[in-house]
Design a protein around this motif. Structure first.
Motif, PDB file in Angstrom:
ATOM      1  N   ALA A 173      -5.969   2.491  16.093  1.00  0.00           N
ATOM      2  CA  ALA A 173      -5.431   1.305  16.789  1.00  0.00           C
ATOM      3  C   ALA A 173      -4.709   0.358  15.830  1.00  0.00           C
ATOM      4  CB  ALA A 173      -6.558   0.553  17.491  1.00  0.00           C
ATOM      5  N   ARG A 174      -5.103   0.358  14.557  1.00  0.00           N
ATOM      6  CA  ARG A 174      -4.428  -0.548  13.617  1.00  0.00           C
ATOM      7  C   ARG A 174      -2.971  -0.149  13.444  1.00  0.00           C
ATOM      8  NH1 ARG A 174      -1.604  -0.959   9.668  1.00  0.00           N
ATOM      9  NH2 ARG A 174      -1.651   1.312   9.506  1.00  0.00           N
ATOM     10  N   LYS A 175      -2.123  -1.126  13.524  1.00  0.00           N
ATOM     11  CA  LYS A 175      -0.706  -0.901  13.221  1.00  0.00           C
ATOM     12  C   LYS A 175      -0.163  -2.238  12.724  1.00  0.00           C
ATOM     13  CE  LYS A 175       0.776  -2.148  17.839  1.00  0.00           C
ATOM     14  NZ  LYS A 175       1.370  -1.859  19.098  1.00  0.00           N
ATOM     15  N   SER A 176       0.956  -2.203  12.081  1.00  0.00           N
ATOM     16  CA  SER A 176       1.557  -3.450  11.612  1.00  0.00           C
ATOM     17  C   SER A 176       2.126  -4.204  12.802  1.00  0.00           C
ATOM     18  CB  SER A 176       2.653  -3.165  10.591  1.00  0.00           C
ATOM     19  OG  SER A 176       2.084  -2.649   9.414  1.00  0.00           O
ATOM     20  N   VAL A 177       1.639  -5.418  12.983  1.00  0.00           N
ATOM     21  CA  VAL A 177       2.085  -6.274  14.092  1.00  0.00           C
ATOM     22  C   VAL A 177       3.045  -7.312  13.528  1.00  0.00           C
ATOM     23  CG1 VAL A 177       1.207  -8.153  15.541  1.00  0.00           C
ATOM     24  CG2 VAL A 177       0.209  -5.864  15.701  1.00  0.00           C
ATOM     25  N   ARG A 178       4.220  -7.441  14.138  1.00  0.00           N
ATOM     26  CA  ARG A 178       5.242  -8.357  13.606  1.00  0.00           C
ATOM     27  C   ARG A 178       5.649  -9.420  14.618  1.00  0.00           C
ATOM     28  NH1 ARG A 178       6.284  -3.161  11.597  1.00  0.00           N
ATOM     29  NH2 ARG A 178       6.152  -3.002   9.322  1.00  0.00           N
ATOM     30  N   ALA A 179       4.748  -9.701  15.564  1.00  0.00           N
ATOM     31  CA  ALA A 179       4.905 -10.844  16.488  1.00  0.00           C
ATOM     32  C   ALA A 179       3.500 -11.176  16.988  1.00  0.00           C
ATOM     33  CB  ALA A 179       5.814 -10.494  17.658  1.00  0.00           C
ATOM     34  N   GLN A 213       2.060  -7.509   3.836  1.00  0.00           N
ATOM     35  CA  GLN A 213       3.393  -8.028   3.510  1.00  0.00           C
ATOM     36  C   GLN A 213       3.656  -8.118   2.006  1.00  0.00           C
ATOM     37  OE1 GLN A 213       2.551 -11.569   6.212  1.00  0.00           O
ATOM     38  NE2 GLN A 213       4.765 -11.374   6.305  1.00  0.00           N
ATOM     39  N   GLY A 214       4.313  -7.070   1.516  1.00  0.00           N
ATOM     40  CA  GLY A 214       4.801  -7.139   0.135  1.00  0.00           C
ATOM     41  C   GLY A 214       5.858  -8.224  -0.020  1.00  0.00           C
ATOM     42  N   ALA A 215       6.457  -8.622   1.093  1.00  0.00           N
ATOM     43  CA  ALA A 215       7.529  -9.641   1.067  1.00  0.00           C
ATOM     44  C   ALA A 215       7.109 -10.890   0.304  1.00  0.00           C
ATOM     45  CB  ALA A 215       7.912 -10.021   2.501  1.00  0.00           C
ATOM     46  N   TRP A 216       5.818 -11.172   0.271  1.00  0.00           N
ATOM     47  CA  TRP A 216       5.379 -12.418  -0.371  1.00  0.00           C
ATOM     48  C   TRP A 216       5.537 -12.420  -1.874  1.00  0.00           C
ATOM     49  CZ3 TRP A 216       5.007 -16.944   1.798  1.00  0.00           C
ATOM     50  CH2 TRP A 216       4.891 -16.988   3.187  1.00  0.00           C
ATOM     51  N   VAL A 226       5.893   2.629  16.610  1.00  0.00           N
ATOM     52  CA  VAL A 226       4.851   3.555  16.158  1.00  0.00           C
ATOM     53  C   VAL A 226       5.418   4.288  14.950  1.00  0.00           C
ATOM     54  CG1 VAL A 226       3.392   5.527  16.766  1.00  0.00           C
ATOM     55  CG2 VAL A 226       3.998   3.832  18.516  1.00  0.00           C
ATOM     56  N   SER A 227       4.843   4.015  13.786  1.00  0.00           N
ATOM     57  CA  SER A 227       5.381   4.620  12.561  1.00  0.00           C
ATOM     58  C   SER A 227       4.907   6.060  12.434  1.00  0.00           C
ATOM     59  CB  SER A 227       4.935   3.800  11.350  1.00  0.00           C
ATOM     60  OG  SER A 227       3.535   3.764  11.288  1.00  0.00           O
ATOM     61  N   GLU A 228       5.742   6.863  11.777  1.00  0.00           N
ATOM     62  CA  GLU A 228       5.432   8.293  11.663  1.00  0.00           C
ATOM     63  C   GLU A 228       4.615   8.588  10.407  1.00  0.00           C
ATOM     64  OE1 GLU A 228       9.210  10.236  11.731  1.00  0.00           O
ATOM     65  OE2 GLU A 228       9.540   9.747  13.856  1.00  0.00           O
ATOM     66  N   ARG A 229       3.991   9.746  10.394  1.00  0.00           N
ATOM     67  CA  ARG A 229       3.284  10.215   9.197  1.00  0.00           C
ATOM     68  C   ARG A 229       3.625  11.678   8.941  1.00  0.00           C
ATOM     69  NH1 ARG A 229       2.472   5.483   9.410  1.00  0.00           N
ATOM     70  NH2 ARG A 229       0.557   4.354   8.903  1.00  0.00           N
ATOM     71  N   GLU A 230       3.628  12.029   7.681  1.00  0.00           N
ATOM     72  CA  GLU A 230       3.832  13.409   7.281  1.00  0.00           C
ATOM     73  C   GLU A 230       2.570  14.211   7.581  1.00  0.00           C
ATOM     74  OE1 GLU A 230       6.621  14.857   5.650  1.00  0.00           O
ATOM     75  OE2 GLU A 230       7.531  12.969   6.313  1.00  0.00           O
TER      76      GLU A 230
HETATM   77  C1  LIG Z   1       1.538  -2.888   0.486  1.00  0.00           C
HETATM   78  C2  LIG Z   1       2.281  -3.038   1.796  1.00  0.00           C
HETATM   79  C3  LIG Z   1       3.342  -3.925   1.874  1.00  0.00           C
HETATM   80  C4  LIG Z   1       4.016  -4.091   3.082  1.00  0.00           C
HETATM   81  N1  LIG Z   1       4.995  -5.041   3.171  1.00  0.00           N
HETATM   82  C5  LIG Z   1       5.565  -5.309   4.368  1.00  0.00           C
HETATM   83  C6  LIG Z   1       6.446  -6.418   4.520  1.00  0.00           C
HETATM   84  O1  LIG Z   1       6.720  -7.163   3.570  1.00  0.00           O
HETATM   85  N2  LIG Z   1       6.966  -6.664   5.749  1.00  0.00           N
HETATM   86  C7  LIG Z   1       6.685  -5.865   6.829  1.00  0.00           C
HETATM   87  O2  LIG Z   1       7.194  -6.137   7.922  1.00  0.00           O
HETATM   88  N3  LIG Z   1       5.830  -4.805   6.719  1.00  0.00           N
HETATM   89  C8  LIG Z   1       5.265  -4.519   5.532  1.00  0.00           C
HETATM   90  N4  LIG Z   1       4.345  -3.494   5.409  1.00  0.00           N
HETATM   91  C9  LIG Z   1       4.004  -2.682   6.584  1.00  0.00           C
HETATM   92  C10 LIG Z   1       4.567  -1.265   6.468  1.00  0.00           C
HETATM   93  O3  LIG Z   1       5.922  -1.252   6.794  1.00  0.00           O
HETATM   94  C11 LIG Z   1       3.738  -0.377   7.419  1.00  0.00           C
HETATM   95  O4  LIG Z   1       2.403  -0.347   6.985  1.00  0.00           O
HETATM   96  C12 LIG Z   1       4.258   1.039   7.493  1.00  0.00           C
HETATM   97  O5  LIG Z   1       5.555   1.077   8.026  1.00  0.00           O
HETATM   98  C13 LIG Z   1       3.335   1.921   8.364  1.00  0.00           C
HETATM   99  O6  LIG Z   1       3.237   1.364   9.657  1.00  0.00           O
HETATM  100  P1  LIG Z   1       1.865   0.888  10.288  1.00  0.00           P
HETATM  101  O7  LIG Z   1       1.274  -0.155   9.400  1.00  0.00           O
HETATM  102  O8  LIG Z   1       2.237   0.324  11.654  1.00  0.00           O
HETATM  103  O9  LIG Z   1       0.960   2.093  10.396  1.00  0.00           O
HETATM  104  C14 LIG Z   1       3.656  -3.306   4.217  1.00  0.00           C
HETATM  105  C15 LIG Z   1       2.594  -2.411   4.112  1.00  0.00           C
HETATM  106  C16 LIG Z   1       1.916  -2.273   2.922  1.00  0.00           C
HETATM  107  C17 LIG Z   1       0.749  -1.332   2.861  1.00  0.00           C
END
Ligand SMILES: Cc1cc2nc3c(=O)[nH]c(=O)nc-3n(C[C@H](O)[C@H](O)[C@H](O)COP(=O)(O)O)c2cc1C
Length: 222
Positions: free
Chosen positions: A9-15, A166-169, A207-211
């Motif tokens: 269920a965990r995924k990166s949420v951007r909103a 967020q590595g963006a930081w 939904v991000s892909e995986r190898e």
């Molecule tokens: C160390 C790390 C840094 C990341 N930095 C960013 C970021 O700066 N901005 C962003 O939108 N997503 C960021 N992500 C999210 C990744 O894009 C995301 O984990 C990847 O695409 C896989 O998708 P999922 O998390 O939905 O499974 C980061 C993830 C990790 C682990």
């Protein structure tokens, strides 16, 4: 929630929705995350938890700095910009999938810039986490921090919360250092947005892909 359910269920949420996350809940998540293993148990992670006016100030100052100096800062610690295949292809696929989902056409640099800038609003999440480690620790401590972060993100999911690492930081570390008073002997590594997903936002449909396993694992001795 079962571990495997949380994992999937965990995924990166951007909103995120504006609903607040109580301090006690963040403390509980941090305590759970601190059960993460670390080499020789050094527990190198340090976390700045930001909400309210401090979070708003961080957002304001980083975004203002970004407008005037868009390219002058990179991570303080060594990071390569020379990604090669297959990594660059995976990165581009993620970007293509995300930007087509939210309707940003290829080459629209203004929209792209604005969307990436949402990182510095923690994607509207009410709580932001900024992770630092002592500069004199070695690369293994970066591994430890990654394990800590994933433990935290899974614990958050179990508690009905969502996250985005967020590595963006680390791009605008000098402003972040100033606003949060991070000492000079620490690297600002990463952030995490923490809150409740806005399930109506198209970007959260990604939904991000995986190898497959055979593409990254080599078995010996079986
Ligand atoms: C160390 C790390 C840094 C990341 N930095 C960013 C970021 O700066 N901005 C962003 O939108 N997503 C960021 N992500 C999210 C990744 O894009 C995301 O984990 C990847 O695409 C896989 O998708 P999922 O998390 O939905 O499974 C980061 C993830 C990790 C682990």
């Amino acid at each position: 929630m079962h571990f495997l359910d949380a994992l999937h269920a965990r995924k990166s949420v951007r909103a995120f929705r504006p609903d607040p996350v109580p301090r006690e809940l963040v403390e509980e998540l941090l305590a759970l995350a601190s059960r993460a293993p670390s080499g020789t148990n050094v527990q190198p992670w340090k976390v700045h938890v930001v909400a309210g006016e401090v979070r708003a100030q961080l957002e304001r100052e980083v975004l203002a700095h970004r407008e005037t100096k868009p390219h002058d800062e990179r991570a303080e610690f060594p990071r390569t910009s020379k990604r090669k295949e297959p990594y660059i292809g995976r990165m581009r696929k993620l970007g293509k999938d995300m930007y087509s989902l939210i309707g940003i056409p290829k080459g629209d640099t203004a929209a792209n810039w604005a969307q990436w800038g949402r990182n510095y609003k923690f994607f509207d999440a009410p709580v932001g986490l900024i992770f630092t480690i002592d500069k004199d620790l070695d690369a293994m401590s970066f591994v430890d921090l990654g394990i800590f972060m994933q433990t935290l993100m899974l614990a958050a999911k179990v508690h009905g919360l969502d996250t985005c690492a967020q590595g963006a930081w680390n791009n605008y570390w000098s402003v972040t250092r100033k606003v949060l008073g991070v000492p000079d002997d620490q690297y600002i590594i990463c952030g995490i947005s923490l809150g409740y997903a806005d399930e109506t936002a198209p970007v959260n449909g990604l939904v991000s892909e995986r190898e497959p396993v055979e593409n990254f694992a080599t078995f010996h001795g079986f």
